[in-house]
Scaffold this motif. Structure first.
Motif, PDB file in Angstrom:
ATOM      1  N   ASN A 196     -27.663 -24.498  -3.850  1.00  0.00           N
ATOM      2  CA  ASN A 196     -27.302 -24.070  -4.538  1.00  0.00           C
ATOM      3  C   ASN A 196     -25.618 -24.127  -4.568  1.00  0.00           C
ATOM      4  N   VAL A 197     -25.569 -24.957  -6.310  1.00  0.00           N
ATOM      5  CA  VAL A 197     -23.867 -25.445  -6.328  1.00  0.00           C
ATOM      6  C   VAL A 197     -23.300 -24.157  -7.659  1.00  0.00           C
ATOM      7  N   LYS A 198     -22.415 -23.233  -6.003  1.00  0.00           N
ATOM      8  CA  LYS A 198     -21.858 -22.351  -7.356  1.00  0.00           C
ATOM      9  C   LYS A 198     -20.262 -23.356  -7.845  1.00  0.00           C
ATOM     10  N   ILE A 199     -19.996 -23.906  -9.540  1.00  0.00           N
ATOM     11  CA  ILE A 199     -19.269 -24.162  -9.969  1.00  0.00           C
ATOM     12  C   ILE A 199     -18.683 -23.196 -10.712  1.00  0.00           C
ATOM     13  N   GLU A 200     -17.082 -22.990 -10.127  1.00  0.00           N
ATOM     14  CA  GLU A 200     -16.526 -21.962 -11.395  1.00  0.00           C
ATOM     15  C   GLU A 200     -15.558 -22.755 -12.401  1.00  0.00           C
ATOM     16  N   HIS A 201     -15.485 -22.633 -13.340  1.00  0.00           N
ATOM     17  CA  HIS A 201     -14.756 -22.594 -14.177  1.00  0.00           C
ATOM     18  C   HIS A 201     -13.660 -22.106 -14.832  1.00  0.00           C
ATOM     19  N   GLU A 202     -14.185 -20.513 -13.791  1.00  0.00           N
ATOM     20  CA  GLU A 202     -12.168 -19.782 -14.538  1.00  0.00           C
ATOM     21  C   GLU A 202     -11.628 -20.548 -14.334  1.00  0.00           C
TER      22      GLU A 202
END
Length: 69
Positions: free
Chosen positions: A43-49
């Protein structure tokens, strides 16, 4: 005197038989490669914010200074 020798001999025999029993009950661990490939679910959370904020900031900058390029 002989009873002391018999006690020691009995103790030694008990220790030997106990250690033989312990050696016979030693658990065995077998390592075997699996037949199927190993599946890893991450489970990889990639934040592009941050990129969106930079893009918005750049859009604002480009709008403010239209002749920059």
């Amino acid at each position: 005197m002989q009873s002391g020798i018999f006690k020691q001999a009995a103790l030694c025999l008990a220790l030997l038989s106990g250690s033989a029993l312990m050696a016979a009950c030693t658990p065995t661990i077998a390592v075997q490669a699996p037949n199927e490939p190993i599946t890893v679910n991450l489970n990889v959370k990639i934040e592009h914010e941050i990129r969106v904020k930079v893009d918005r900031e750049l859009d604002d900058l480009f709008e403010d200074k239209e002749g920059i390029f």
